[in-house]
Write a protein that holds these residues in place. Structure first.
Motif, PDB file in Angstrom:
ATOM      1  N   UNK A 267       0.836  -1.150   0.008  1.00  0.00           N
ATOM      2  CA  UNK A 267       0.088   0.064   0.046  1.00  0.00           C
ATOM      3  C   UNK A 267       0.912   1.289   0.006  1.00  0.00           C
ATOM      4  N   UNK A 268       1.867   1.293   0.985  1.00  0.00           N
ATOM      5  CA  UNK A 268       2.837   2.716   0.714  1.00  0.00           C
ATOM      6  C   UNK A 268       3.226   2.792  -0.528  1.00  0.00           C
ATOM      7  N   UNK A 269       3.657   1.810  -1.555  1.00  0.00           N
ATOM      8  CA  UNK A 269       4.076   2.019  -2.644  1.00  0.00           C
ATOM      9  C   UNK A 269       3.153   2.445  -3.691  1.00  0.00           C
ATOM     10  N   UNK A 270       1.798   2.072  -3.329  1.00  0.00           N
ATOM     11  CA  UNK A 270       0.625   2.448  -4.328  1.00  0.00           C
ATOM     12  C   UNK A 270       0.395   3.986  -4.084  1.00  0.00           C
ATOM     13  N   UNK A 271       0.800   4.435  -2.607  1.00  0.00           N
ATOM     14  CA  UNK A 271       0.322   5.778  -2.451  1.00  0.00           C
ATOM     15  C   UNK A 271       1.799   6.558  -3.071  1.00  0.00           C
TER      16      UNK A 271
ATOM     17  N   UNK B 199       4.005   1.628  -7.447  1.00  0.00           N
ATOM     18  CA  UNK B 199       3.231   0.756  -7.772  1.00  0.00           C
ATOM     19  C   UNK B 199       1.994   1.549  -8.600  1.00  0.00           C
ATOM     20  N   UNK B 200       1.870   1.446  -9.721  1.00  0.00           N
ATOM     21  CA  UNK B 200       0.841   2.454 -10.411  1.00  0.00           C
ATOM     22  C   UNK B 200      -0.351   2.091 -10.330  1.00  0.00           C
ATOM     23  N   UNK B 201      -0.873   0.759 -10.667  1.00  0.00           N
ATOM     24  CA  UNK B 201      -2.111   0.283 -10.810  1.00  0.00           C
ATOM     25  C   UNK B 201      -2.648  -0.246  -9.234  1.00  0.00           C
ATOM     26  N   UNK B 202      -3.992   0.098  -8.969  1.00  0.00           N
ATOM     27  CA  UNK B 202      -4.451  -0.360  -7.907  1.00  0.00           C
ATOM     28  C   UNK B 202      -4.669  -1.999  -7.793  1.00  0.00           C
TER      29      UNK B 202
END
Lengths: 449, 449
Positions: A45-49, A53-56
């Motif tokens: 999750x932190x790398x999504x924020x 990590x681009x895509x959910x």
């Protein structure tokens, strides 16, 4: 025969369900998941924020359809188990279509953990988040991208706090990090904490150590300021990451024993105090390999492997869930930190050891090889038995997988002297001749003599 | 009392001398070194030729003056020991000032190894080099920089051959690599060999496998062509790196026993068959931790730690030299390869095991984390005992230090099942939840059941 029932569709639950079905394809497995996601990468999750990590969807490891169609698991989303009757061998389930009961042959409680919500003033303001569901990750990233906050506060200097500070910094905002204790990353010890703090400051994070947050204010229902130790900070967004607590209430209410940590007590096979009821993952205790005592270290690998082992046990092949060593790694911007076992002398003494520790500095590659970076290691040994008790380390590269060698030593009750004689890999681009772990063990052994 | 005498001033010899002096500062230690360098980084030579280690002096780890002045070691350069009289407890030494004898209380033979010089035609032509001394590294780099050869041949696809191919490629020359066997890096097994070969080709190396070199020609005394399997290749420089042989003649002539490998036989404390005579480093055997049998794996760590242990033993504190696991790592351009233990089934069967192997592919980081690279692992286990026997792995990052976990398992006689339950570090930037080593052990354990 009644089905296997699993409460909770994340790492432990889905690992157990999948493993059981592979072993006993003709038996039924029902998984109740109260949300809409299963088997997701919470650690991502932190790398999504951050946006790296681009895509959910990249955080969704296995789609619900795969569990249902390919693995033949009766997965029911939006179904919340609200009670367990251990005598009747059945659970009560609430779903959009009403309340029902489901009998079980064997039950796995894999209810996970939740982000602790401290009693701060203003926790309910808009713009104040905790990070323990995919939806919150989505909301925070959306807030960062649409509102472009000028200033963000992270409350808590643990893994999540550090990783979120890095994530926010990527969005070109001022990042304040508040930690009540003298150092960030308390489980990694003071040496690692200090190195990480220096690096966070180098990266522009405004660090507030030994600073207790009182709460948040905002006139229009949205957070505008954070108050801590009688100072006020302008902030447009707050992320509270002060740890997690096990979701053990469902089990406790059913009369299942909890351990001293507050998580569900389990034996070496993941069995709870109730017959045919197992628990695994972030809601359960596990046995610490160094102390032999129950401990609560809610991490992903522990959940995955306990789930898998319990699936196998439920299928008739009794399999221990495995001990934990408290091994953990975290990246803070360009710095890697890792730890395993017992790394502070007080904890070691409480566990009955006579600890001795050393801290050494070495390099990630041969000192003459371009790109060699410092690695700092603290290692603890027991004076009586010469056993390795644990280690913490930090550096710019080659840290996390070096701690694994020490973890291996813990699982095998290796002495410090034995560890110092392990034949570890060497080549100038990847290590000094004496790997830093060997050097540390060598020095520690000298001190233990 | 007569002094401690050490023959050979590299890793094993200087480690022993230094350790002995720290333990017994009042005793005398004499080290005879036939050349002019001591304690040098032989493993760094390819990187010096490449130019990534810029300065020659960077390869000299400790200057002779430091040993003499700070460590109070009687180090004599350009002194060659030509005979050992084990009855009289003395050695015969030739030096620029003549021949003399030196009595010893205890003796360490640390004569190292030499590059094998195959009986190729034209080995004595200018421009044909082997790589086993700092002077040859100097000469090769000098040749690359001053003559700027258009085409270079490396004979031998082991560590040195691979590292030198990378070094030469940096100088914008055509690089031919000749290997007699079907694959490069034979000790790393076929799986690793094939991946490294593909990468070498991607990097522009002209690979000639299963190709026996006949020799070299050159009209003016300098190499111009290489002949292999009836083909002729234009080459301006040749590096022959087909392995090393132990310098065991001095010991053998003194009646000291050699082992089956041709290196000096030693016991667990590094003692030879002669009283008060020890041997260590690239001239000596060591015990393999998996087979329990003597083996010859001339690598830097083995030499360093055996030297150190023998220094301690000679000082009165009996210390085993430690078993070897044959752990090794090598970088080939951007690819890392590593191995430990027994990795081929035939060798395992000869050692009395019933081997089973698996090969799996995983990633260096969480699959969704940017920069995750494939890692390929082959692991061997024993069907009877479930013991881990060894592993080989290859990938773009995070390989060498992952093999250390398997090396630790070998030293502790861990079963494959136990290894699959080690609590190894995980965070998305450094590993998948199940580290590739765990995944491999898990799959192998399933196959061993």
């Amino acid at each position: 025969m009644d089905p296997i029932v699993v409460v909770g569709g994340d790492a432990a639950g889905m690992s157990a369900a999948s493993k059981f079905k592979r072993e006993q394809p003709d038996r039924d497995v029902v998984v109740f998941e109260k949300g809409e996601y299963v088997s997701y990468a919470a650690c991502g999750m932190p790398y999504y924020v951050k946006g790296s990590v681009e895509e959910f969807d990249d955080l969704l490891q296995v789609a619900p359809e795969e569990f249902i169609e390919e693995r033949d698991i009766d997965l029911r989303l939006h179904h919340e188990v609200v009670a367990i009757d251990t005598d009747a061998h059945e659970v009560t389930v609430e779903s959009p279509s009403g309340t029902s009961t489901q009998p079980y042959d064997q039950l796995l409680v894999a209810t996970g953990a939740r982000a602790i919500e401290p009693p701060f003033d203003g926790m309910d303001l808009d713009g104040v988040y905790t990070m323990h569901s995919l939806d919150s990750a989505k909301a925070v990233r959306n807030a960062m991208e649409t509102h472009e906050p000028e200033s963000v506060a992270v409350v808590g200097g643990g893994y999540v706090g550090i990783e979120m500070a890095e994530a926010f910094a990527e969005h070109d905002t001022v990042v304040h990090l508040f930690e009540m204790l003298p150092h960030v990353l308390a489980p990694f010890g003071e040496m690692v904490g200090e190195k990480v703090e220096a690096h966070l400051r180098d990266e522009g994070v405004e660090l507030h150590l030994e600073t207790a947050v009182d709460g948040f204010d905002g006139s229009g229902g949205h957070v505008e300021t954070l108050v801590a130790d009688e100072s006020t900070y302008d902030v447009d967004l707050v992320l509270v990451g002060v740890g997690v607590a096990p979701n053990a209430e469902l089990a406790a209410e059913a009369g299942i024993e909890l351990g001293e940590t507050g998580a569900i007590a389990t034996d070496e096979f993941g069995r709870t105090s109730a017959p045919d009821v197992f628990a695994a993952g972030d809601c359960a205790e596990a046995r610490h390999v160094v102390t032999g005592e129950p401990d609560y270290v809610p991490l992903a690998l522990t959940a995955n492997r306990a789930g898998r082992a319990i699936g196998q046990t439920m299928a008739g092949d009794e399999t221990p869930v495995g001990d934990i060593a408290g091994t953990a790694a975290v990246k803070a911007f360009d710095l890697e930190a890792a730890r395993t076992g017992i790394i502070d002398e007080e904890t070691a003494r409480e566990a009955g050891f006579d600890p001795v520790s050393v801290t050494i500095s070495s390099t990630s590659r041969a000192h003459y090889y371009p790109g060699a970076k410092p690695i700092h290691i603290t290692m603890l040994g027991d004076r009586d038995s010469n056993r390795v008790l644990g280690a913490a380390m930090v550096g710019h590269e080659g840290v996390a997988k070096r701690v694994d060698t020490v973890a291996a030593a813990l699982h095998t009750e290796t002495t410090v002297e034995e560890l110092s004689y392990f034949d570890l890999s060497y080549a100038p681009p990847v290590s000094p001749t004496w790997d830093p772990v060997l050097t540390t063990a060598k020095v520690l052994n000298g001190k233990l003599d």
